[in-house]
Design an enzyme around this catalytic site. Structure first.
Site, PDB file in Angstrom:
ATOM      1  N   ASP A  77      81.710  13.353  73.829  1.00 49.09           N
ATOM      2  CA  ASP A  77      80.372  13.867  73.523  1.00 49.09           C
ATOM      3  C   ASP A  77      79.476  12.652  73.274  1.00 49.09           C
ATOM      4  O   ASP A  77      79.737  11.587  73.804  1.00 49.09           O
ATOM      5  CB  ASP A  77      80.435  14.825  72.324  1.00 49.09           C
ATOM      6  CG  ASP A  77      79.326  15.878  72.356  1.00 49.09           C
ATOM      7  OD1 ASP A  77      78.163  15.493  72.593  1.00 49.09           O
ATOM      8  OD2 ASP A  77      79.611  17.062  72.139  1.00 49.09           O
ATOM      9  N   HIS A 100      78.551  10.893  76.212  1.00 51.61           N
ATOM     10  CA  HIS A 100      77.260  11.447  76.624  1.00 51.61           C
ATOM     11  C   HIS A 100      76.103  10.544  76.208  1.00 51.61           C
ATOM     12  O   HIS A 100      74.971  11.001  76.081  1.00 51.61           O
ATOM     13  CB  HIS A 100      77.071  12.849  76.031  1.00 51.61           C
ATOM     14  CG  HIS A 100      78.016  13.873  76.593  1.00 51.61           C
ATOM     15  ND1 HIS A 100      78.006  15.187  76.187  1.00 51.61           N
ATOM     16  CD2 HIS A 100      78.999  13.766  77.519  1.00 51.61           C
ATOM     17  CE1 HIS A 100      78.955  15.856  76.852  1.00 51.61           C
ATOM     18  NE2 HIS A 100      79.573  15.007  77.657  1.00 51.61           N
TER      19      HIS A 100
END
Length: 269
Positions: A77, A100
């Site tokens: 993430d 991310h």
């Protein structure tokens, strides 16, 4: 919403320092700071597979006076996630990937008020991440994101290097709402490297356009020249180009909106 499970969490701490550790394969968020003042994180390593869900590297919420540097963060993430209530955050000399990227938000979910200000992200390397530097807000929220500097970012094989998304939605459908978290005073300087999908994606609110978006020395090239990729995208985004950019970001609207929105008490932080 499922509560995130953290490997290490600090709540209500003053002058907390985390250094010299490796956190590996956390169930979800690796390192979280909530309601903290005076945070230092340096010389740490976060290591989880790129496909591990919700495994943020460092998660900040309602915290101020934060310094994160000299660390390597790989996860599934956001490498660093900056949530509501954060101010005076300085991030430098960080390696990010997989993951991310470095994100502000998501902010304003469930019509909440969110305030983020005075964030600097500098001298960061990102490799094989989904996004590079990103701001994401939900429709229906209020508050503001302001005073943000992203500079000296080196990217390799990043899908979406520069993103502002005021229509963030992590489920199949989200209803359209007119109110939004305002986004202003966002500076991008010396962001260079390769992308695999789209170099710039600015999707801002019709009712509350993004203003004072400043771009200087942006050089983003497709990983492979032979593939036709997406052009830069801008919607309701106003600001200035201080230098020519690669590729040209012709969709940015120069100056300010003709009807500059009134700031209500709901918007101000």
């Amino acid at each position: 919403q499922q509560k995130k499970l953290q490997a290490v969490r600090f709540y209500g701490s003053l002058n907390a320092t985390v250094t010299g550790i490796t956190i590996q394969n956390s169930p979800q968020c690796h390192l979280k700071f909530d309601n903290c003042i005076g945070v230092m994180v340096h010389h740490i390593r976060v290591s989880s597979p790129g496909d591990s869900p919700n495994t943020d590297g460092v998660h900040l919420q309602n915290s101020r006076d934060v310094l994160i540097h000299s660390s390597t963060l790989g996860c599934g993430d956001d490498c660093i996630s900056i949530q509501t209530g954060c101010t005076n955050v300085y991030i430098h000399d960080v390696n990010c990937g997989p993951g991310h990227g470095i994100s502000i938000g998501s902010l304003g979910r469930y019509n909440t008020r969110a305030c983020v200000s005075n964030i600097t992200v500098k001298n960061v390397n990102m490799h094989n991440t989904m996004t590079g530097v990103r701001i994401k807000t939900w429709q229906g929220g209020s508050g503001s994101v302001s005073g943000i500097m992203f500079s000296d970012i080196q990217l390799t094989e990043v899908q979406f290097p520069i993103v502002i998304d005021q229509f963030y939605c992590d489920k199949s459908t989200c209803k359209n709402q007119s109110s939004a978290v305002s986004v202003s005073g966002i500076n991008y300087q010396r962001i260079k490297g390769t992308y695999t999908v789209k170099p710039v994606h600015f999707a801002c609110s019709d009712n509350l356009p993004c203003i004072d978006i400043s771009l200087t020395s942006i050089e983003l090239k497709p990983l492979q020249e032979k593939y036709h990729l997406y052009d830069p995208f801008c919607w309701a985004t106003y600001g200035e180009l201080n230098t020519p950019t690669t590729p040209p970001i012709e969709c940015l609207q120069i100056g300010k909106p003709t009807s500059n929105r009134p700031q209500t008490d709901r918007d101000t932080c």
